[in-house]
Design an enzyme around this catalytic site. Structure first.
Site, PDB file in Angstrom:
ATOM      1  N   GLU A 413    -110.285  24.664  89.714  1.00 31.37           N
ATOM      2  CA  GLU A 413    -111.030  23.401  89.644  1.00 31.37           C
ATOM      3  C   GLU A 413    -112.531  23.649  89.730  1.00 31.37           C
ATOM      4  O   GLU A 413    -113.204  23.117  90.610  1.00 31.37           O
ATOM      5  CB  GLU A 413    -110.570  22.465  90.775  1.00 31.37           C
ATOM      6  CG  GLU A 413    -109.151  21.974  90.610  1.00 31.37           C
ATOM      7  CD  GLU A 413    -108.973  20.932  89.506  1.00 31.37           C
ATOM      8  OE1 GLU A 413    -109.946  20.658  88.772  1.00 31.37           O
ATOM      9  OE2 GLU A 413    -107.855  20.420  89.384  1.00 31.37           O
ATOM     10  N   GLU A 489     -99.953  24.837  88.896  1.00 26.47           N
ATOM     11  CA  GLU A 489     -99.562  23.945  89.992  1.00 26.47           C
ATOM     12  C   GLU A 489     -98.648  22.891  89.394  1.00 26.47           C
ATOM     13  O   GLU A 489     -98.927  22.368  88.314  1.00 26.47           O
ATOM     14  CB  GLU A 489    -100.776  23.238  90.619  1.00 26.47           C
ATOM     15  CG  GLU A 489    -101.711  24.170  91.356  1.00 26.47           C
ATOM     16  CD  GLU A 489    -102.958  23.455  91.901  1.00 26.47           C
ATOM     17  OE1 GLU A 489    -102.918  22.231  92.126  1.00 26.47           O
ATOM     18  OE2 GLU A 489    -103.974  24.154  92.072  1.00 26.47           O
TER      19      GLU A 489
HETATM   20  C1  IPT Z   1    -105.199  20.286  92.609  1.00 31.38           C
HETATM   21  C2  IPT Z   1    -105.949  21.392  93.296  1.00 31.38           C
HETATM   22  O1  IPT Z   1    -106.113  22.481  92.435  1.00 31.38           O
HETATM   23  C3  IPT Z   1    -105.260  21.873  94.528  1.00 31.38           C
HETATM   24  O2  IPT Z   1    -106.154  22.673  95.241  1.00 31.38           O
HETATM   25  C4  IPT Z   1    -104.798  20.715  95.362  1.00 31.38           C
HETATM   26  O3  IPT Z   1    -105.912  19.985  95.774  1.00 31.38           O
HETATM   27  C5  IPT Z   1    -103.922  19.841  94.544  1.00 31.38           C
HETATM   28  O4  IPT Z   1    -104.630  19.359  93.438  1.00 31.38           O
HETATM   29  C6  IPT Z   1    -103.474  18.617  95.285  1.00 31.38           C
HETATM   30  O5  IPT Z   1    -102.925  18.878  96.514  1.00 31.38           O
HETATM   31  S1  IPT Z   1    -106.380  19.418  91.640  1.00 31.38           S
HETATM   32  C7  IPT Z   1    -105.748  17.841  91.274  1.00 31.38           C
HETATM   33  C8  IPT Z   1    -106.874  16.963  90.827  1.00 31.38           C
HETATM   34  C9  IPT Z   1    -104.736  17.912  90.194  1.00 31.38           C
END
Ligand code: IPT
Length: 971
Positions: A413, A489
């Site tokens: 990010e 993720e």
């Molecule tokens: C995503 C982040 O990369 C991760 O660090 C964490 O914050 C996660 O979200 C949520 O728990 S970014 C999100 C805007 C998709």
């Protein structure tokens, strides 16, 4: 007046000064001295400390200072408090400036050099493995330099400053220009939180070394070359290798994979030092649009891991690192993304040893710039180029010798910008043997794969088919379309959930391009706090008085803060099991699919069990040696044991694939995969006909063992049990996933449900009458304001004198739009002594429509207390699915519920409304009733807290629903 702003020292973006070039992490026979110890400590509120740098002088009197352990975070030792923001910076965005209120820790440590230390041979370096976020170091009053890069090492040459008696002084500022590139979603926790070590570098010792060990799957041979400065010899006894550094040798080897992490122990010898080597031969490539290792497509069953421990914060000890690796291995995971920074190097040693594919990520995130349209984003700012290249360099140099690392990630990010491209080029130049990952630039310039986070099932499917929406630039689009795809993720494990894991896995297994993903995330970052009454709970954002915070978004792991598995962990383990078994009793066969990428199944034996209505019938084992040989990607078959079963009740086979022998990461007998299937077609549900007529007697009506209020139709008594408030229930305590705004539909279930008033439904009694065999209560359940409601008819009949059956018919009327229902069932208030539940159905853990893969049919007995899942933020939990019957018992008379044929079961000591209001587990207080929910269905869970809502087939629509079950008081 013209004011000129002068950045302070720590507001300079220069990453370090006085530090030695980055080099490989190594342990060797050179002397080293751990400087982990209690240090003298004081905290100042600003970077400008009252007495300046005086504390760095060896004569400074720190007698009045406190002591603090190193490594640790001062905020966990009584100085200030941790603070949680996800994306936002906790201060105004104005790089490189940071607030004047800048907690500053001064550390002092006196140590004697061991007598054997050869001060005159070579040099000595002082190494810091992690300090957050900006620090300056003095030894014996001599300034060595400063550094940033919280989760990266820095070494200073201390040769000329070192004496027999020494005073180390370190000043650490919490906030600095570097903070702008360390905006990860975690607690802010400053301090010297990783090891401090003094390392002797004898003359002619290894300045740096780089192990190149590739594997050619077509020949079965590995090629080894170890570069070293200065040159020396490389000895690998098991391979008969004894050769000069810098030369290449090709020999037959066992390759390294995450499944079979074969390491060759070797040693690099120079005239000054012996450096042990752990060599893993493997070759990583993108081949035909697919990531391959040693010539084979791999599938990531991964997880994102932050470093976290509820007592130590990010200052993890080795035992916890090992525990994390073992938990991953034991739960069928094969990959870890070190979100969002390089972990402690020991963790990577463990990944090499136990076998995990690693995406090692640069300590970089600038997410807080997004809110201003990424204006001033360090990823694009020339001012930060040096800092970002420095971070990439230090990660690669430190970690380059780990076979487990197959992908370098540029950060998380951090938007887009030229600095990222420069980082990518720099890394490629230094190490072309690994792939490059970065999710934040959708154009994939500078990366080797297309990576996304939280892409919906639908989008993953499109990507799998290669029909995803195009990029504006046709050239980049064509390039990206040929790239492998991962979800760096997905499946946000916040609170109850994540739902939909199974469907994701099916896509990953179906489309070669979709190579799996990394669940967000491994563990809830919760700190233990105690209420004034002495009850313990897990704290999250806002619990430390933060001015701005992101609440319990920090609590989104597959593990609870104490590393107990959440139901999500059990579900993930089952969904990603590397062996898939499917039984077919009619054919008498069990088919076994080997879903490993490399392994055969020789390490597994089978165990089976046959049960009748949840009672044991028979069990047995099938030895690993007698199982058919099944290569990766292939399916084999075995015959089921022959055992006669009749058609009365349910007969279920359970097959379990278990470790035949102890593995480094699991005991013999550890379950890797399992399946269940009926041994004979399930009996058709028999609906109980009414045989005992309702009887009206003054103000009451009795139907078998049930007594009702004749006026309002309320059930008041069941045999010896007093019943309170039995009625239709459509409410559930909002889950984190209900609350989230789904990425795909932009809907928040919680917003819609509260607006619709599903938490404040009123029940209007329209008629109460005896109609033939049945006592019938017609109602309309509806919240205020709108015309929508549920026509609900309760038909009570008595199959026999000892039981009463409720047939419920629910029909929506009015305008429902596309609203969904949270749940549909009946709630009963029962006496609080009913503390134990036994049931036959799915269990033992909670399961919802889209989180039920790990639920097994069986007979289970739990206390009500043990049926609750203690989510850090209280929410709907604990429902058991596909229950055939349940008995709830206590000191007095009990109650049996029989489904027709199935129901979902929840039992609690508090109401849904109380659960919904609670903010911490300690807010939940047992009341005067036990609340039993017998549900037809609950809406699925989804992953809307960060991702998409429940998949359509698991949604609960307000259609006409009929539902019945039998209540049987127990003596
Ligand atoms: C995503 C982040 O990369 C991760 O660090 C964490 O914050 C996660 O979200 C949520 O728990 S970014 C999100 C805007 C998709």
């Amino acid at each position: 007046m013209n004011v000129v702003y002068h950045p302070a020292e720590h507001e300079d973006t220069t990453p370090w000064r006085g530090a030695l070039p980055a080099r490989a992490w190594q342990q060797s026979d050179a002397r080293s001295l751990s400087l982990n110890a209690p240090y003298r400590f004081r905290l100042s509120p600003t970077a400008a400390v009252e007495d300046g740098d005086a504390f760095a002088s060896p004569d400074f009197n720190d007698g009045k200072w406190d002591t603090i352990p190193v490594p640790s975070h001062w905020v966990l030792h009584g100085y200030g408090a941790p603070a949680y923001q996800n994306i936002n910076y906790p201060f105004p965005v104005d790089p490189p400036f940071v607030p004047t209120e800048n907690p500053t820790g001064d550390y002092r440590f006196e140590f004697d050099l061991p007598k054997e230390w050869e001060l005159n041979n070579g040099k000595t370096v002082l190494r810091f493995d992690g300090v957050e976020s900006w620090y300056k170091v003095w030894l014996n009053g001599k300034l060595l330099g400063f550094s940033t890069g919280s989760r990266l090492p820095t070494e200073f040459d201390v040769t000329s400053a070192l004496g027999e008696k020494n005073v180390l002084a370190v000043r650490v500022h919490q906030w600095s220009a570097a903070t702008y590139v360390e905006d990860q979603d975690q607690w802010w926790m400053p301090g010297i939180f990783r090891d401090v070590t003094l390392i002797h570098r004898p003359a002619k010792s290894v300045e740096d070394h780089f192990v190149h060990a590739s594997y050619d799957h077509t020949t079965g041979k590995g090629t080894l070359k170890v570069d070293s400065n200065p040159a020396g010899r490389v000895i690998v006894p098991a391979l008969n290798i004894d050769q000069e550094t810098g030369t290449e040798v090709t020999v037959a080897v066992e390759p390294w994979t995450a499944e079979n992490p074969h390491l060759y122990t070797g040693v690099l010898v120079t005239d000054g030092e012996r450096v042990p080597l752990q060599i893993g031969f493997r070759t990583v490539k993108v081949d035909n649009g697919v990531i391959t290792v040693n010539g084979k497509r791999i599938l990531f069953r991964g997880v994102n891991r932050h470093e976290f421990h509820p007592d130590m914060g990010r200052a993890l000890d080795h035992a916890t690192m090992l525990q994390d690796v073992l938990i991953m291995k034991q739960n069928n995971m094969n990959a870890v993304r070190t979100s969002h920074y390089p972990p402690h190097p020991h963790f990577l040693d463990l990944c090499d040893e136990y076998g995990l594919w690693v995406i090692d990520e640069v300590d970089l995130e600038t997410h807080g710039f997004e809110i201003d349209g990424w204006k001033g984003n360090p990823s694009a700012a020339p001012q930060y180029t040096e800092a970002l290249l420095n971070r990439a360099d230090r990660m690669v140099e430190r970690d380059k010798n780990h076979p487990s690392i197959i992908i370098w990630s540029l950060g998380n990010e951090a938007g887009t910008g030229n600095n990222l491209l420069l980082m990518s080029k720099q890394i490629k130049k230094r190490d072309s043997s690994r792939l490059i990952h970065y999710e934040g630039d959708r154009s994939c310039e500078g990366t080797d794969m297309y990576s996304r986070m939280y892409a919906s099932h639908l989008e993953v499917e499109e990507i799998g088919k290669g029909i995803e929406p195009p990029l504006d630039d046709p050239e980049l689009d064509a390039k990206r379309r040929k790239m492998p795809f991962i979800q760096c993720e997905y499946a946000h494990a916040m609170g109850n959930g994540p739902g939909g894991l199974l469907e994701y896995q099916q896509l990953f297994e179906k489309y070669p391009r979709c190579q799996g993903g990394f669940v967000w995330e491994f563990i809830d970052h919760g700190f233990e706090k105690t209420t004034p009454e002495g009850k313990k709970y897990w704290a999250y954002g806002g619990d430390f008085g933060e001015e701005i915070h992101d609440g319990n978004f920090i609590s989104d792991g597959l593990l609870f803060p104490n590393r107990d598995p959440s139901p999500g962990m059990l579900e993930y383990k089952k969904v990603i099991e590397p062996v898939k078994m499917t039984g077919d009793a009619s054919k008498g066969t069990l088919s076994i699919y080997n879903g490993y990428d490399f392994s055969d199944l020789k390490h597994l034996s089978l165990w089976w069990k046959l049960e009748h209505n949840g009672e044991f019938v028979a069990e047995g084992g099938i030895d690993a040696a007698t199982l058919p040989e099944i290569a990766p990607g292939k399916t084999g078959e075995i015959k089921l044991p022959v055992i006669a079963v009749d058609g009365k009740g349910e007969f279920w086979w359970t097959f379990s694939a278990r470790l035949a022998d102890k593995a480094p990461w699991g005991e013999a007998g550890h379950e890797v995969a399992w399946t269940q299937f009926p041994a004979i077609a399930l009996p058709a549900p028999v609906s109980a006909p009414a045989s005992v007529k309702p009887v009206k007697d003054g103000k009451t009506v009795t139907v078998g063992p049930a007594t009702f209020n004749a006026v309002d139709g309320q059930l008041v008594q069941l045999g010896g049990i007093k019943v309170d408030g039995a009625k239709l229930d459509i409410w559930r305590a909002i889950t984190d996933n209900d609350r989230g705004i789904s990425f795909d539909t932009k809907r928040s279930m919680a917003d819609e449900w509260y607006a619709a008033g599903f938490d404040r439904v009123h029940h209007r009694i329209d008629s109460v009458a005896i109609e033939g065999d049945a006592f019938v209560v017609a109602t309309r359940a509806a919240p205020a304001i709108r015309n929508r409601g549920l026509r609900t008819v309760y038909r009570w009949t008595a199959p026999d004198a000892g039981s009463v059956k409720l047939s419920l018919s629910v029909e929506p009327e009015g305008d429902w739009g596309n609203l969904l229902l949270p749940r549909l069932g009946v709630r009963f208030g029962l006496p609080k002594d009913l503390a134990n539940v036994e049931w036959f159905g799915c269990g033992p853990n909670e399961a919802y429509a889209d989180t039920r893969t790990a639920a097994k049919v069986g007979k289970y007995a739990y206390t009500i207390d043990a049926m609750q899942t203690p989510y850090v933020f209280p929410q709907e939990n604990g429902s058991r699915i596909d229950v055939r019957w349940a008995e709830i018992t206590g000191s007095g008379p009990g109650l049996r519920v029989e489904g027709e044929p199935l129901f979902a079961l929840t039992a609690r000591r508090w109401t849904t409304e109380q659960l919904d209001k609670a903010k911490h587990t300690t807010d939940l207080v047992a009341g005067d009733n036990v609340w039993l929910n017998v549900d037809l269905k609950l809406n699925g869970i989804g992953t809307g807290s960060c991702g998409e809502e429940v998949l359509v087939h698991d949604e609960l629509f307000p259609a006409k629903h009929d539902f019945s079950f039998v209540l049987r008081p127990l003596a």
